[in-house]
Every structure is written in structure tokens, then in C-alpha cells.
Design a protein around this motif. Structure first.
Motif, PDB file in Angstrom:
ATOM      1  N   VAL A   1      18.460   6.483  -5.433  1.00 48.98           N
ATOM      2  CA  VAL A   1      18.749   5.845  -4.076  1.00 48.98           C
ATOM      3  C   VAL A   1      17.381   6.001  -3.561  1.00 48.98           C
ATOM      4  CG1 VAL A   1      20.027   5.972  -1.981  1.00 48.98           C
ATOM      5  CG2 VAL A   1      21.101   6.130  -4.136  1.00 48.98           C
ATOM      6  N   GLY A   2      16.665   4.796  -2.955  1.00 50.33           N
ATOM      7  CA  GLY A   2      15.336   4.732  -2.564  1.00 50.33           C
ATOM      8  C   GLY A   2      14.735   5.050  -3.373  1.00 50.33           C
ATOM      9  N   GLY A   3      14.663   4.609  -4.630  1.00 58.02           N
ATOM     10  CA  GLY A   3      13.742   5.024  -5.791  1.00 58.02           C
ATOM     11  C   GLY A   3      12.568   4.024  -5.798  1.00 58.02           C
TER      12      GLY A   3
ATOM     13  N   HIS B   1      13.975  13.854   3.913  1.00 59.02           N
ATOM     14  CA  HIS B   1      13.148  14.256   4.689  1.00 59.02           C
ATOM     15  C   HIS B   1      12.351  13.165   5.730  1.00 59.02           C
ATOM     16  CE1 HIS B   1       8.831  13.561   2.784  1.00 59.02           C
ATOM     17  NE2 HIS B   1       9.402  12.514   2.464  1.00 59.02           N
ATOM     18  N   ASP B   2      12.610  11.918   5.416  1.00 59.90           N
ATOM     19  CA  ASP B   2      12.451  10.815   6.142  1.00 59.90           C
ATOM     20  C   ASP B   2      12.994  10.527   7.524  1.00 59.90           C
ATOM     21  OD1 ASP B   2      10.126   9.976   4.584  1.00 59.90           O
ATOM     22  OD2 ASP B   2      11.624   8.326   3.646  1.00 59.90           O
ATOM     23  N   TRP B   3      14.415  11.272   7.625  1.00 51.86           N
ATOM     24  CA  TRP B   3      15.370  10.874   8.571  1.00 51.86           C
ATOM     25  C   TRP B   3      15.837  12.103   9.327  1.00 51.86           C
ATOM     26  CZ3 TRP B   3      14.890   6.115   9.137  1.00 51.86           C
ATOM     27  CH2 TRP B   3      14.479   5.163   8.036  1.00 51.86           C
TER      28      TRP B   3
ATOM     29  N   ASP C   1      17.082   0.320  -3.889  1.00 47.82           N
ATOM     30  CA  ASP C   1      16.017   0.167  -2.713  1.00 47.82           C
ATOM     31  C   ASP C   1      16.388  -1.226  -1.776  1.00 47.82           C
ATOM     32  OD1 ASP C   1      13.528   0.565  -1.014  1.00 47.82           O
ATOM     33  OD2 ASP C   1      13.249   2.210  -2.441  1.00 47.82           O
ATOM     34  N   LEU C   2      15.413  -1.335  -1.078  1.00 48.62           N
ATOM     35  CA  LEU C   2      15.358  -2.516  -0.092  1.00 48.62           C
ATOM     36  C   LEU C   2      14.739  -3.573  -1.189  1.00 48.62           C
ATOM     37  CD1 LEU C   2      13.546  -1.037   2.942  1.00 48.62           C
ATOM     38  CD2 LEU C   2      15.995  -1.955   2.879  1.00 48.62           C
ATOM     39  N   PRO C   3      15.251  -5.001  -0.984  1.00 47.65           N
ATOM     40  CA  PRO C   3      15.019  -6.180  -1.738  1.00 47.65           C
ATOM     41  C   PRO C   3      13.487  -6.137  -2.097  1.00 47.65           C
ATOM     42  CG  PRO C   3      16.264  -6.910   0.117  1.00 47.65           C
ATOM     43  CD  PRO C   3      16.064  -5.371   0.371  1.00 47.65           C
TER      44      PRO C   3
ATOM     45  N   LYS D   1       0.947  -1.002   0.004  1.00 48.33           N
ATOM     46  CA  LYS D   1      -0.027  -0.030  -0.035  1.00 48.33           C
ATOM     47  C   LYS D   1       0.815   1.252   0.135  1.00 48.33           C
ATOM     48  CE  LYS D   1      -3.867  -1.854   2.340  1.00 48.33           C
ATOM     49  NZ  LYS D   1      -4.390  -2.237   3.836  1.00 48.33           N
ATOM     50  N   PHE D   2       2.062   1.057   0.790  1.00 49.45           N
ATOM     51  CA  PHE D   2       2.820   2.474   0.983  1.00 49.45           C
ATOM     52  C   PHE D   2       3.465   2.664  -0.519  1.00 49.45           C
ATOM     53  CE2 PHE D   2       6.930   4.369   1.539  1.00 49.45           C
ATOM     54  CZ  PHE D   2       6.763   5.499   2.090  1.00 49.45           C
ATOM     55  N   ASN D   3       4.102   1.680  -0.908  1.00 43.90           N
ATOM     56  CA  ASN D   3       4.793   1.743  -2.165  1.00 43.90           C
ATOM     57  C   ASN D   3       3.833   2.184  -3.625  1.00 43.90           C
ATOM     58  OD1 ASN D   3       7.261   0.973  -1.014  1.00 43.90           O
ATOM     59  ND2 ASN D   3       7.283  -0.981  -1.787  1.00 43.90           N
TER      60      ASN D   3
END
Ligand code: SAM
Length: 214
Positions: free
Chosen positions: A51-53, A121-123, A75-77, A20-22
């Protein structure tokens, strides 16, 4: 905080929430992509890494506009399947690949330019600097870093736009512990990570901030 799961790790424990988030991020990014394409000239870049695409929405569109460009969505797997499908569907999978990893550990040294949209902005500052330093390490001399983010005004007013910034600021704090920042705050963050801010290109509600490794 070391040893404590961040909200992205917590989300990963419920795959339905990840999907849902993606999907929501993809839709939001699709809305602002035309502004980003109009605001910044990507044509001099040979290999762009997002990065974080996520699912490759932004990099896919940039690659469609720049036919010789190669690229990597990092991005994460858990984003690999959606990104692979999207890049094939839009016909750029011969030039744009997906690479899995953790941007707090390292990012691959494959690109002459790196873009990060809605990542910093996430971090909080410490975690942002660790991502940016990993990007710095992976870029060649003369490389470029592009941050695509909203910019908080130095003196917020009661306009709808400024209220939206404030809501997003709260949302980032409530989620992974991040914040919306002013241009001055981004400049300082970049300086602490070994970059100089070299340009700010307004892109609708967002801005493309260009930085160069010092
Ligand atoms: C707010 S979304 C932005 C996605 C995309 N850049 C966009 O604007 O549509 C944050 C992205 O960071 C990724 N992410 C979170 N933690 C990560 C990590 N440790 N390493 C790599 N990517 C990560 C998430 O999977 C997600 O795709």
C-alpha cells in the motif's frame, strides 16, 4: 486537515516533481531492500499488497525472491505507468499487478498480507489511523500487516544515526505533516487501528514491524 490539499496532492499539480520524487523514493528503497529481504521471512504469504508501493521497487524484489507469491502495488493512478514498466522489466508482471486508489478512502480486499514502507511516517496520528483502519478492513482473519519504518530511540543521543532520525522527523513535519515515531508510539497507533504488534525485525536503518488484526 479536511479540505486542505496535502503535500502529495500539491505535488500532483507539477508532474515533473512527481517523477523526481518517485525516482528518488525508488532509489532510496533499492538501497534498503536487501536488508528487508534478509530480515523478514515472506515465504508464508500468498498475496502481498504494497500500500503506497510507488513504482513497485520493494514488492517486485520480494516477488523475485518468493516465486509463488502474487501481489498488488496499490498507489495513486499517477504511479501506474512507472510501476507497470518496472514490473514487466523485472519479469514479475504475470504475478504482480498495479491497482490505483486512495488509501484514505479504501484499499482493495485482495491480499492476506499488507506491507507499507515509509507511508505511516508521512502522516499525523489521525490520518495514519485512517490508512491503517482501511488496511484492517481489507485483511482476512489471520492476515498480517507489515510496517517498514525507522524507529526513533526513546532517548535520542548525538550520534549520526539519531541526528538522521531528527532530520527525517523535521522533513516529515515540513512535508505531509508526519513524524518519526518510537516503537511505543507505533504500538499505540496500531492498537488504535485494531492491530496488535507481534514482532519487530531490524532491517539495517529500518525495521519491519509485524502486526495482526485483533
Ligand atoms: C514516501 S512514498 C513511499 C513509496 C514506497 N512505499 C517506498 O518506500 O519506496 C509515499 C507513497 O504514498 C503514495 N500516496 C500518497 N498519498 C496517497 C493516497 N492518498 N493513496 C494512495 N497512495 C498515496 C505516494 O504516491 C507515494 O508512492
Amino acid at each position: 486537515m479536511q479540505g486542505v490539499a496535502d503535500s502529495f496532492e500539491l505535488m500532483g499539480r507539477t508532474p515533473g516533481n512527481v517523477d523526481k520524487f518517485n525516482l528518488a523514493m525508488t532509489e532510496l528503497t533499492r538501497l534498503v531492500t536487501p536488508d528487508i529481504l534478509r530480515s523478514y521471512d515472506f515465504s508464508g504469504i500468498c498475496h502481498l499488497m504494497d500500500v503506497g508501493g510507488g513504482s513497485g521497487e520493494l514488492l517486485g524484489a520480494i516477488a523475485q525472491q518468493n516465486r509463488k507469491m502474487r501481489g498488488t502495488v496499490f498507489d495513486l493512478p499517477r504511479c501506474a505507468e512507472a510501476a507497470g514498466k518496472h514490473l514487466r522489466q523485472i519479469g514479475v508482471s504475470d504475478r504482480i499487478e498495479f491497482a490505483a486508489g486512495d488509501f484514505f478512502k479504501s484499499v482493495p480486499a485482495v491480499a492476506d498480507a499488507i506491507i507499507l514502507k515509509s507511508i505511516i511516517h508521512d502522516w499525523n496520528d489521525a490520518r495514519s489511523i485512517s490508512i491503517l483502519r482501511n488496511c484492517h478492513q481489507s485483511l482476512p482473519d489471520g492476515g498480517k500487516l507489515l510496517l517498514v519504518e525507522r524507529l526513533t530511540p526513546e532517548t535520542p543521543t548525538a550520534t549520526e544515526e539519531d541526528k538522521a532520525h531528527a532530520m527525517s522527523d523535521l522533513n516529515m513535519l515540513r512535508g505531509p505533516g508526519g513524524l518519526e515515531r518510537t516503537k511505543k508510539q507505533y504500538r499505540e497507533l496500531l492498537n488504535q487501528s485494531g492491530f496488535d504488534l507481534t514482532g519487530v525485525y531490524p532491517a539495517g536503518r529500518f525495521n519491519a514491524m509485524e502486526a495482526r488484526p485483533r
